[in-house]
Design an enzyme around this catalytic site. Structure first.
Site, PDB file in Angstrom:
ATOM      1  N   VAL A 265      45.508  -1.162  38.121  1.00  0.00           N
ATOM      2  CA  VAL A 265      45.701  -1.490  36.705  1.00  0.00           C
ATOM      3  C   VAL A 265      44.386  -1.382  35.930  1.00  0.00           C
ATOM      4  O   VAL A 265      44.326  -0.770  34.862  1.00  0.00           O
ATOM      5  CB  VAL A 265      46.306  -2.902  36.553  1.00  0.00           C
ATOM      6  CG1 VAL A 265      46.288  -3.357  35.103  1.00  0.00           C
ATOM      7  CG2 VAL A 265      47.733  -2.919  37.082  1.00  0.00           C
TER       8      VAL A 265
ATOM      9  N   GLU B 172      51.046  -6.040  31.949  1.00  0.00           N
ATOM     10  CA  GLU B 172      51.048  -4.584  32.089  1.00  0.00           C
ATOM     11  C   GLU B 172      52.341  -4.125  32.763  1.00  0.00           C
ATOM     12  O   GLU B 172      52.759  -4.697  33.754  1.00  0.00           O
ATOM     13  CB  GLU B 172      49.824  -4.152  32.925  1.00  0.00           C
ATOM     14  CG  GLU B 172      49.710  -2.670  33.123  1.00  0.00           C
ATOM     15  CD  GLU B 172      49.836  -1.905  31.802  1.00  0.00           C
ATOM     16  OE1 GLU B 172      49.065  -2.155  30.877  1.00  0.00           O
ATOM     17  OE2 GLU B 172      50.761  -1.067  31.700  1.00  0.00           O
ATOM     18  N   PHE B 173      52.954  -3.086  32.202  1.00  0.00           N
ATOM     19  CA  PHE B 173      54.236  -2.613  32.730  1.00  0.00           C
ATOM     20  C   PHE B 173      54.121  -1.236  33.388  1.00  0.00           C
ATOM     21  O   PHE B 173      55.136  -0.628  33.713  1.00  0.00           O
ATOM     22  CB  PHE B 173      55.277  -2.554  31.608  1.00  0.00           C
ATOM     23  CG  PHE B 173      55.556  -3.909  31.013  1.00  0.00           C
ATOM     24  CD1 PHE B 173      56.436  -4.782  31.625  1.00  0.00           C
ATOM     25  CD2 PHE B 173      54.913  -4.318  29.849  1.00  0.00           C
ATOM     26  CE1 PHE B 173      56.686  -6.044  31.091  1.00  0.00           C
ATOM     27  CE2 PHE B 173      55.159  -5.570  29.310  1.00  0.00           C
ATOM     28  CZ  PHE B 173      56.042  -6.437  29.929  1.00  0.00           C
ATOM     29  N   LEU B 174      52.900  -0.726  33.560  1.00  0.00           N
ATOM     30  CA  LEU B 174      52.781   0.629  34.122  1.00  0.00           C
ATOM     31  C   LEU B 174      53.360   0.679  35.520  1.00  0.00           C
ATOM     32  O   LEU B 174      53.392  -0.315  36.240  1.00  0.00           O
ATOM     33  CB  LEU B 174      51.323   1.092  34.119  1.00  0.00           C
ATOM     34  CG  LEU B 174      50.277   0.371  34.994  1.00  0.00           C
ATOM     35  CD1 LEU B 174      50.367   0.733  36.457  1.00  0.00           C
ATOM     36  CD2 LEU B 174      48.890   0.683  34.479  1.00  0.00           C
TER      37      LEU B 174
ATOM     38  N   CYS C  25      54.068  -5.165  43.660  1.00  0.00           N
ATOM     39  CA  CYS C  25      54.549  -5.994  42.544  1.00  0.00           C
ATOM     40  C   CYS C  25      55.890  -6.673  42.796  1.00  0.00           C
ATOM     41  O   CYS C  25      55.957  -7.904  42.771  1.00  0.00           O
ATOM     42  CB  CYS C  25      54.613  -5.145  41.278  1.00  0.00           C
ATOM     43  SG  CYS C  25      52.975  -4.667  40.703  1.00  0.00           S
TER      44      CYS C  25
ATOM     45  N   LYS D 233      56.113  -9.611  45.511  1.00  0.00           N
ATOM     46  CA  LYS D 233      55.332 -10.816  45.191  1.00  0.00           C
ATOM     47  C   LYS D 233      55.799 -11.459  43.878  1.00  0.00           C
ATOM     48  O   LYS D 233      55.779 -12.672  43.739  1.00  0.00           O
ATOM     49  CB  LYS D 233      53.837 -10.500  45.172  1.00  0.00           C
ATOM     50  CG  LYS D 233      53.289  -9.988  43.863  1.00  0.00           C
ATOM     51  CD  LYS D 233      51.778  -9.934  43.861  1.00  0.00           C
ATOM     52  CE  LYS D 233      51.218  -9.149  42.685  1.00  0.00           C
ATOM     53  NZ  LYS D 233      51.571  -9.615  41.367  1.00  0.00           N
TER      54      LYS D 233
END
Ligand code: NAD
Length: 438
Positions: A11, A149-151, A261, A264
């Protein structure tokens, strides 16, 4: 604008590089001296499409720099992004020690006004904790913003450059204006910047990831049921996906979700629920189903070899948790490989980008092939774990020649059933009928 990014991982590096591309001056900071040395030499330490070119261009232009020195890195910055890890703690909650540790340090060393922006995925209430940690020693004014953050790895640069939306949790007008001007160049096509309170912004990220994990898991259960009743999940997927309320994406069944992601974040949201005496029942089920799904092909493989995997050679295509990344965190491939090794099978694996990362974890327990065909040499079966483009249209005749036995267990449903039947493979995938050799 002068920007600092603390934490130069997937990120942080993408964030820093993309802000530099928009003309900002960015210093990326990391405690990993080896990583920073690599970055300073002009080497991108991760695989992410399109990143190399932007990285190089912005370094050449003098807009992107790297350091291990937090003080030097943040001194000139008006905005400091925190892109630090939030791994699961022992009880499943997000470990905030990286973020709060840096927040405390920042409080001590800040010499001018800063907007501190949390980009990491964090539980509701973290912005308040960050504020308190910074305030303990701060001698200058500051604001704390939550900007999840959505990447997606594999599309990180394009996602960052053209986000569906930008979410900014902020209760400070000055900071909100700074954030708006920073993000304006990324939303010129009209995609929205949503301003909201910090708590809602923090929860938006968890809710998004938990929803996507639920969608995948729902489809995996439908796939498992398809096998029991003789339906074809591909047809069901197309049938439901054309309903605009459902949508076509995230409906592909397979051997479970992984990555750094979803696992978790789902777990952390369940834990956040427990902290409020709230039982997130749907997410508990998602976690349990996904756990089983990762090794759902194991009993089938065992069954095929009549319970005897000792001495069988299994070729594995795909190690990364998804295509177009070298990230192997929580990758289903690793669960399958460990399970197969425990049964006495030997593994020869190939992945276009993730082999060095797997080597660091599994070492010589498996062998690594230089390409997908070499991995097949003498294999009793092929197991497909990641849907890399290069695996989608292989030379089936060459594959059969190389393999000891023409057997494919496909955890990502890459091939057409008719084609597999025509090519003469034994082919077992997820949610579709098994193809027996003619
Ligand atoms: P990462 O592990 O790739 O990177 C984190 C970096 O922080 C590492 O380089 C590490 O050395 C560095 N670091 C640790 N402690 C530090 C310190 N005290 N000072 C400076 N640097 C330090 O993690 P990531 O995948 O980039 O994720 C970061 C956050 O963003 C997480 O909360 C994650 O959930 C979230 N997120 C990740 C993705 C993704 O696809 N990877 C997408 C959206 C959000």
């Amino acid at each position: 604008m002068n920007i600092a990014v603390v934490g130069t991982g997937y990120v942080g590096l993408v964030t820093g590089t993309c802000f530099a591309e928009m003309g900002n001056h960015v210093v990326c900071i990391d405690i990993d001296a080896h990583k920073v040395a690599q970055l300073k030499e002009g080497k991108v330490p991760i695989y992410e499409p399109e990143l190399d070119m932007l990285f190089e261009r912005n370094i050449k232009a003098g807009r992107l720099q790297f350091t291990t020195d937090l003080q030097a890195g943040i001194d000139a910055a008006e905005v400091v992004f925190l892109a630090l890890p939030t791994p699961p703690g022992e009880d499943g909650s997000a470990d905030l020690s990286y973020i709060l540790g840096v927040a405390k340090q920042l409080g001590k060393i800040m010499r001018s006004y800063k907007v501190l922006v949390d980009k990491s995925t964090v539980p509701v209430g973290t912005a308040e904790l960050v504020k308190a940690a910074v305030a303990e020693h701060a001698t200058v004014p500051f604001a704390v913003v939550s900007n999840p953050e959505f990447l997606r790895e594999g599309f990180a640069v394009s996602d960052f450059m053209k986000p569906d939306r930008v979410v900014i949790g902020c209760s400070d007008d000055k900071a909100a204006k700074i954030m708006e001007s920073l993000y304006k160049p990324f939303v010129r096509q009209g995609n929205p910047i949503y301003f909201m309170d910090e708590k809602s912004a923090e929860l938006t990220k968890y809710a998004a990831n938990a929803f996507l994990a639920t969608k995948i898991t729902f489809m995996n259960e439908v796939a498992n049921f398809c096998e029991l009743v003789g339906a074809d999940v591909d047809k069901v997927r197309i049938g439901i996906g054309s309903d605009s309320r459902i949508g076509k994406r995230f409906l592909f069944p397979g051997i479970g979700y992984g990555g750094s992601c979803f696992p978790k974040d789902v777990q952390a949201l369940v834990k956040s629920g427990q902290d409020q005496n709230y039982d997130f029942q749907i997410l508990q089920a998602v976690m349990a189903v996904n756990e089983d799904q990762k090794t759902i092909l194991l009993p089938r493989i065992k069954n095929y070899f009549r319970g005897q995997l000792q001495g069988k050679k299994i070729a594995v295509w795909g190690l990364a948790f998804k295509p177009d990344t070298d990230d192997i965190r929580e990758a289903p491939a690793l669960y399958m490989i460990r399970a197969l090794l425990a049964e006495g099978a030997s593994i020869c694996a190939y992945d276009p980008e993730a082999m060095l990362n797997v080597q660091a974890v599994l070492g010589e327990q498996i062998t690594y092939a230089p390409d997908e065909y070499v991995a097949l040499s003498g294999a009793d079966a092929l197991l497909i774990c990641t849907e890399w483009g290069v695996f989608r249209n292989p030379n089936f005749v060459a594959m059969k020649d190389l393999m000891k036995d023409a057997v494919i267990f496909d955890g990502r449903n890459l091939y057409d059933l008719e084609e597999m039947s025509k090519q003469g493979f034994y082919y077992s995938s997820v949610g579709r009928q098994n193809i027996m050799r003619s």
